[in-house]
Design a protein around this motif. Structure first.
Motif, mmCIF file in Angstrom:
data_model
loop_
_atom_site.group_PDB
_atom_site.id
_atom_site.type_symbol
_atom_site.label_atom_id
_atom_site.label_comp_id
_atom_site.label_asym_id
_atom_site.label_seq_id
_atom_site.Cartn_x
_atom_site.Cartn_y
_atom_site.Cartn_z
ATOM 1 N N ARG A 399 -28.002 -12.792 -25.493
ATOM 2 C CA ARG A 399 -28.504 -13.945 -24.741
ATOM 3 C C ARG A 399 -27.563 -15.138 -24.752
ATOM 4 N N ALA A 400 -26.500 -15.092 -25.521
ATOM 5 C CA ALA A 400 -25.577 -16.230 -25.584
ATOM 6 C C ALA A 400 -24.819 -16.356 -24.268
ATOM 7 N N ALA A 401 -24.907 -17.519 -23.643
ATOM 8 C CA ALA A 401 -24.228 -17.741 -22.361
ATOM 9 C C ALA A 401 -24.113 -19.235 -22.095
ATOM 10 N N VAL A 402 -23.065 -19.628 -21.389
ATOM 11 C CA VAL A 402 -22.888 -20.990 -20.916
ATOM 12 C C VAL A 402 -22.055 -20.938 -19.642
ATOM 13 N N LYS A 444 -8.175 -14.299 -31.343
ATOM 14 C CA LYS A 444 -8.946 -13.376 -30.503
ATOM 15 C C LYS A 444 -9.453 -14.044 -29.225
ATOM 16 N N ARG A 445 -9.136 -15.324 -29.067
ATOM 17 C CA ARG A 445 -9.547 -16.093 -27.873
ATOM 18 C C ARG A 445 -11.068 -16.192 -27.762
ATOM 19 N N PHE A 446 -11.743 -16.469 -28.897
ATOM 20 C CA PHE A 446 -13.183 -16.709 -28.923
ATOM 21 C C PHE A 446 -13.430 -18.063 -29.575
ATOM 22 N N ALA A 447 -14.603 -18.662 -29.281
ATOM 23 C CA ALA A 447 -14.913 -19.986 -29.839
ATOM 24 C C ALA A 447 -16.425 -20.222 -29.815
ATOM 25 N N ARG A 460 -30.646 -33.601 -30.038
ATOM 26 C CA ARG A 460 -30.821 -32.152 -29.965
ATOM 27 C C ARG A 460 -29.443 -31.518 -29.839
ATOM 28 N N ASN A 461 -29.151 -30.585 -30.733
ATOM 29 C CA ASN A 461 -27.892 -29.858 -30.696
ATOM 30 C C ASN A 461 -28.140 -28.458 -30.143
ATOM 31 N N LEU A 462 -27.471 -28.143 -29.044
ATOM 32 C CA LEU A 462 -27.565 -26.825 -28.424
ATOM 33 C C LEU A 462 -26.279 -26.073 -28.730
ATOM 34 N N LYS A 463 -26.419 -24.883 -29.300
ATOM 35 C CA LYS A 463 -25.247 -24.156 -29.761
ATOM 36 C C LYS A 463 -25.205 -22.742 -29.178
ATOM 37 N N VAL A 464 -24.002 -22.300 -28.891
ATOM 38 C CA VAL A 464 -23.732 -20.898 -28.585
ATOM 39 C C VAL A 464 -22.496 -20.501 -29.387
ATOM 40 N N LYS A 465 -22.497 -19.264 -29.872
ATOM 41 C CA LYS A 465 -21.406 -18.816 -30.736
ATOM 42 C C LYS A 465 -20.759 -17.548 -30.192
ATOM 43 N N TYR A 466 -19.488 -17.406 -30.570
ATOM 44 C CA TYR A 466 -18.715 -16.197 -30.276
ATOM 45 C C TYR A 466 -18.686 -15.862 -28.785
#
Length: 486
Positions: A399-402, A444-447, A460-466
């Motif tokens: 579900r991680a997306a931006v 690896k070009r990920f963040a 409110r902190n909204l976070k997405v990883k990897y």
């Protein structure tokens, strides 16, 4: 136009008394338990004295409280030794909330809470036990004030005066209520009370209870526990149905107006300029039933009830109706431009790798204590820890997306436990945008990405990883575009 100073209804004395007793209940009970055995007479005298002081204080509070409407502001006066005068300009009013308990309806009374753009902890003004027509009168004063400030604004209001409304159906409300885990909070409260009270239960009583349970058998005990859980579940279902009974959403003149409730009718008005983000939330079970909730992240002063989290603008809606609903009530959000992003293989790898490591550590720590007890118990621990760690990790990766929607909005999606959260955030609401990247992820070009906006009286902190670095960099470029640090 200036009206004369007004007083609250005499029923306000009961409200003041209820709030005072609610605040004093715990210390008074502790005082009574601590002193009753040693000094019963003085304990009773003390309780009577507290009761009399509360009544007298509430009468004084009622007699010294007044409010008055002016052309540009509402004026609230209160206090006897320290007199307070609160000036609330109409253009500073952001949220207006109306609470009406069922016993106030026959008397046509309600409670009116007014919030402004300030940062106080709670509404600036709470007018308890006032006429149901007072909110409409307040709105008329605000409209007259706007009309005198600028003539161009009147034309703008005419453009958005076409009201929109939406009401949830019984089918949606029942689906929402039966899929809520709210009953678990009731069980936790009971367990917490039991934890505090168990020290006062004698060992003889424990032994007697154990003997009774041994005669009843495990089947009866399990059935009894199941009935207790069922009772809490049914109570929570009924409470949610009563809370969101006849939920109706209306939008007019840049204001969201919500009305709902069976025993306590709540009417809330929220200005659109307080909205920081729109959230669509789906738990795993509700996703299977094709329903979702729509919430608002807003700037608010109140720390009560839902405002310490998010404002529910639509508690439940079928997913098939979601896009038409968003276009109807949030026309500025380009929901059609939000394309589904397939999760990257690398995202799955990092999330599942971390979950497996934590699962193995859990197995190791627990196994040190139970490895000699039972082989089946060890296998059960391994399976449960794998489910506990790997399932959320899989959902996080999936579900991680931006993604950038247009020049004004960004779409961010993440997972919390088993809840899918989709955020529509305007650029002007973003207080901070931070990219985090270790030296290993850089190769690896990920963040990671952290987006911060105001929520309630905090942030409110909204976070997405990897996520792939290219996706995050596109959001950074979008945020810097046409901004002061470009």
């Amino acid at each position: 136009m200036i009206c004369k100073p007004r007083r609250l209804s005499p029923a306000a004395i009961l409200f003041f008394f209820y709030k005072d007793i609610k605040n004093l209940f715990i210390p008074v009970v502790i005082f009574a338990f601590a002193t009753f055995k040693q000094a019963r007479f003085w304990t009773i005298i003390g309780l009577v004295a507290v009761f009399i002081l509360v009544i007298v204080g509430d009468l004084v509070k009622y007699m010294t409280f007044s409010y008055q409407f002016f052309n540009r502001e509402i004026l609230v006066r209160k206090g006897i030794f320290v007199k307070k005068v609160n000036h609330i300009p109409y253009d500073r009013i952001q949220n207006v909330t109306v609470n009406q308990w069922f016993f106030l309806k026959p008397f046509k009374l309600e409670e009116l809470e007014i919030e402004t753009a300030g940062h106080s902890e709670g509404p600036e003004v709470s007018l308890v036990a006032v006429s149901v027509t007072l909110k409409e009168e307040l709105n008329n004063y605000r409209k007259q004030f706007k009309a005198t400030v600028t003539t161009g604004e009147e034309e703008d209001d005419a453009e958005v005066s076409n009201s929109q409304s939406y009401a949830i159906t019984w089918r949606e409300l029942i689906k929402f209520s039966v899929t809520s885990p709210a009953f678990l909070s009731g069980l936790l409260v009971v367990l917490a009370i039991y934890g505090k009270a168990q020290h006062s239960i004698s060992k003889q009583m424990y032994v007697a209870m154990a003997k009774e349970f041994s005669h009843l058998g495990w089947i009866v005990v399990v059935v009894g526990m199941s009935l207790i859980i069922l009772i809490f579940y049914l109570i929570s279902v009924f409470a949610l149905i009563a809370r969101y009974y006849h939920f109706n959403l209306r939008m007019e003149n840049n204001q969201f107006e919500m009305q709902y409730g069976l025993f306590k009718t709540k009417k809330t008005s929220i200005s659109q300029n307080r909205i920081q983000a729109v959230v669509v939330k789906q738990t795993l079970l509700r996703r299977l039933l094709h329903i979702a909730s729509v919430k608002l992240v807003i700037i608010s002063n109140s720390q009560k009830e839902n405002t310490e989290k998010d404002i529910i603008v639509m508690p439940v809606i079928e997913t098939a109706k979601l896009q038409p609903f968003m276009r109807k009530f949030f026309p500025s959000i380009p929901v059609n431009n939000c394309q589904t992003i397939t999760a990257n293989v690398g995202t799955y790898y990092y999330d599942l790798r971390n979950a497996i490591i934590f699962s193995l550590l859990t197995d190791l720590l627990i196994g040190l204590f139970i490895f000699r007890i039972s082989f089946i118990l060890n296998i059960s621990v391994v399976i449960l820890s794998a489910i506990f760690w790997i399932t959320p990790a899989y959902l996080n990766a999936r579900r991680a997306a931006v993604t950038v929607m247009d020049d004004k909005y960004v779409f961010l999606q993440n997972n919390y436990l088993t809840s899918k959260n989709s955020y529509y955030v305007p650029k002007n609401s973003i207080q901070l945008l931070e990219r985090r990247q270790s030296i290993w992820l850089s190769q690896k070009r990920f963040a990671h990405l952290r987006l911060s906006c105001r929520s309630g009286i905090g942030e409110r902190n909204l976070k997405v990883k990897y996520l792939p670095q290219s996706q995050i960099d596109s959001v950074i470029v979008w945020y810097k575009k046409d901004s002061k640090f470009r």
